[in-house]
Scaffold this motif. Structure first.
Motif, short mmCIF file in Angstrom:
data_model
loop_
_atom_site.label_atom_id
_atom_site.label_comp_id
_atom_site.label_asym_id
_atom_site.label_seq_id
_atom_site.Cartn_x
_atom_site.Cartn_y
_atom_site.Cartn_z
N ALA A 147 20.80 31.31 38.89
CA ALA A 147 20.42 30.21 38.01
C ALA A 147 19.86 28.80 38.78
N LEU A 148 20.70 28.51 39.76
CA LEU A 148 20.26 27.28 40.39
C LEU A 148 18.99 27.33 41.00
N PHE A 149 18.64 28.64 41.67
CA PHE A 149 17.42 28.92 42.35
C PHE A 149 16.16 28.89 41.02
N LEU A 150 16.62 29.57 40.18
CA LEU A 150 15.58 29.84 39.11
C LEU A 150 15.31 28.42 38.32
N SER A 151 16.31 27.76 38.13
CA SER A 151 15.96 26.21 37.24
C SER A 151 15.39 25.52 38.22
N SER A 152 15.40 25.53 39.66
CA SER A 152 14.68 24.64 40.70
C SER A 152 13.23 25.04 40.70
N LEU A 153 12.99 26.22 40.53
CA LEU A 153 11.52 26.91 40.22
C LEU A 153 11.01 26.54 39.00
N THR A 154 11.85 26.78 38.11
CA THR A 154 11.20 26.48 36.80
C THR A 154 10.84 24.86 36.52
N LEU A 155 11.90 24.04 37.04
CA LEU A 155 11.52 22.76 36.85
C LEU A 155 10.55 22.09 37.77
N ALA A 156 10.12 22.97 38.81
CA ALA A 156 8.92 22.54 39.42
C ALA A 156 7.56 22.72 38.61
N MET A 157 7.64 23.97 38.30
CA MET A 157 6.44 24.46 37.37
C MET A 157 6.35 23.40 35.93
N ALA A 158 7.77 23.02 35.43
CA ALA A 158 7.46 22.19 34.31
C ALA A 158 6.81 20.68 34.69
N HIS A 159 7.24 20.35 35.96
CA HIS A 159 6.69 19.28 36.58
C HIS A 159 5.00 19.21 36.58
N LEU A 160 4.53 20.27 36.82
CA LEU A 160 3.28 20.62 36.97
C LEU A 160 2.64 20.68 35.65
N LEU A 161 3.33 21.35 35.02
CA LEU A 161 2.86 21.48 33.37
C LEU A 161 2.69 20.01 32.64
N ALA A 162 3.83 19.26 32.92
CA ALA A 162 3.80 17.82 32.25
C ALA A 162 2.77 17.15 32.86
N ALA A 163 2.46 17.19 34.01
CA ALA A 163 1.46 16.29 34.74
C ALA A 163 0.28 16.68 34.25
N TYR A 164 -0.01 17.90 34.02
CA TYR A 164 -1.45 18.45 33.61
C TYR A 164 -1.50 17.84 32.23
N ARG A 165 -0.62 18.29 31.25
CA ARG A 165 -0.70 17.67 29.85
C ARG A 165 -0.94 16.18 29.71
N THR A 166 -0.12 15.51 30.63
CA THR A 166 -0.43 14.10 30.67
C THR A 166 -1.74 13.63 30.98
N SER A 167 -2.23 14.34 32.17
CA SER A 167 -3.81 13.96 32.66
C SER A 167 -4.77 14.46 31.47
N CYS A 168 -4.50 15.50 30.88
CA CYS A 168 -5.35 15.92 29.87
C CYS A 168 -5.32 14.91 28.71
N ARG A 169 -4.16 14.33 28.32
CA ARG A 169 -4.27 13.36 27.22
C ARG A 169 -4.81 12.13 27.53
N GLU A 170 -4.86 11.71 28.69
CA GLU A 170 -5.53 10.45 29.19
C GLU A 170 -6.89 10.76 29.20
N ARG A 171 -7.36 11.85 29.71
CA ARG A 171 -8.85 12.27 29.35
C ARG A 171 -9.58 12.15 28.33
N ARG A 172 -8.59 12.87 27.36
CA ARG A 172 -8.61 12.80 25.96
C ARG A 172 -9.24 11.46 25.38
N LYS A 173 -8.19 10.63 25.84
CA LYS A 173 -8.06 8.99 25.20
C LYS A 173 -9.54 8.42 25.70
#
Length: 187
Positions: A147-173
């Motif tokens: 679970a420690l390994f999987l959570s680290s991988l999942t949170l790395a992907m979550a950072h990427l998803l959050a950055a992409y969503r933030t970037s898209c939101r700013e672009r829409r603005k």
């Protein structure tokens, strides 16, 4: 000098207000929510793996006697480093620049690569004959280590998803306000 019911009600209302404001901030700012989760989840899972012996001196001892193939103490440190870098970029660029997305992707990819390399090395060390058990992890604690390994991988992907969503939101603005995106990028 006791507390009256009015003071207790006022304190409860104040605590509720502060908690709801913090929850609102974390839910509206996805990168901050992922950063908080990235700081808390790996540390909590490491505490589960270490069991009742988890304490600051025990972690310090593990750091001093660190071995890549036999220690899990570096995974929360990798997560904290990744989160700190992404937080600094988020505060600096506010998600508006492409740099935030690119550097977040690079940090997530490097930390995910490190976690995968470490997981592979630990599995190889556990399967080779004559090796000591990894951190004295029994069969029941392997689930927490996985679970420690999987959570680290999942949170790395979550950072990427959050950055992409933030970037898209700013672009829409920028598009909503009819601002020339190419002119903004050149600055």
């Amino acid at each position: 000098m006791g507390f009256s019911q009015e003071r207790l009600k006022r304190a409860a209302k104040t605590l509720f207000f502060v908690a709801s404001m913090l929850a609102s901030l974390l839910l509206c700012a996805h990168p901050l929510l992922v950063i908080v989760l990235d700081l808390l989840v790996p540390s909590a899972l490491l505490a589960v793996v270490d069991g009742p012996t988890f304490s600051l001196p025990a972690v310090a001892t593990q750091v001093r006697s660190y071995r890549f193939r036999a220690s899990l103490v570096d995974l929360p440190l990798v997560s904290a480093l990744r989160s700190s870098l992404i937080l600094c970029l988020y505060l600096r660029f506010s998600g508006m620049k492409l740099t935030y997305l690119v550097v977040t992707a690079a940090a997530a990819a490097m930390s995910a690569g490190y976690v995968l390399l470490k997981a592979t090395a630990m599995v190889e060390a556990a399967q080779s004959p004559g090796q000591l058990r990894l951190l004295s992890i029994g069969n029941s604690d392997w689930a927490a280590a996985e679970a420690l390994f999987l959570s680290s991988l999942t949170l790395a992907m979550a950072h990427l998803l959050a950055a992409y969503r933030t970037s898209c939101r700013e672009r829409r603005k920028l598009l909503v306000y009819r601002i020339d995106i190419e002119a903004v990028r050149s600055n």
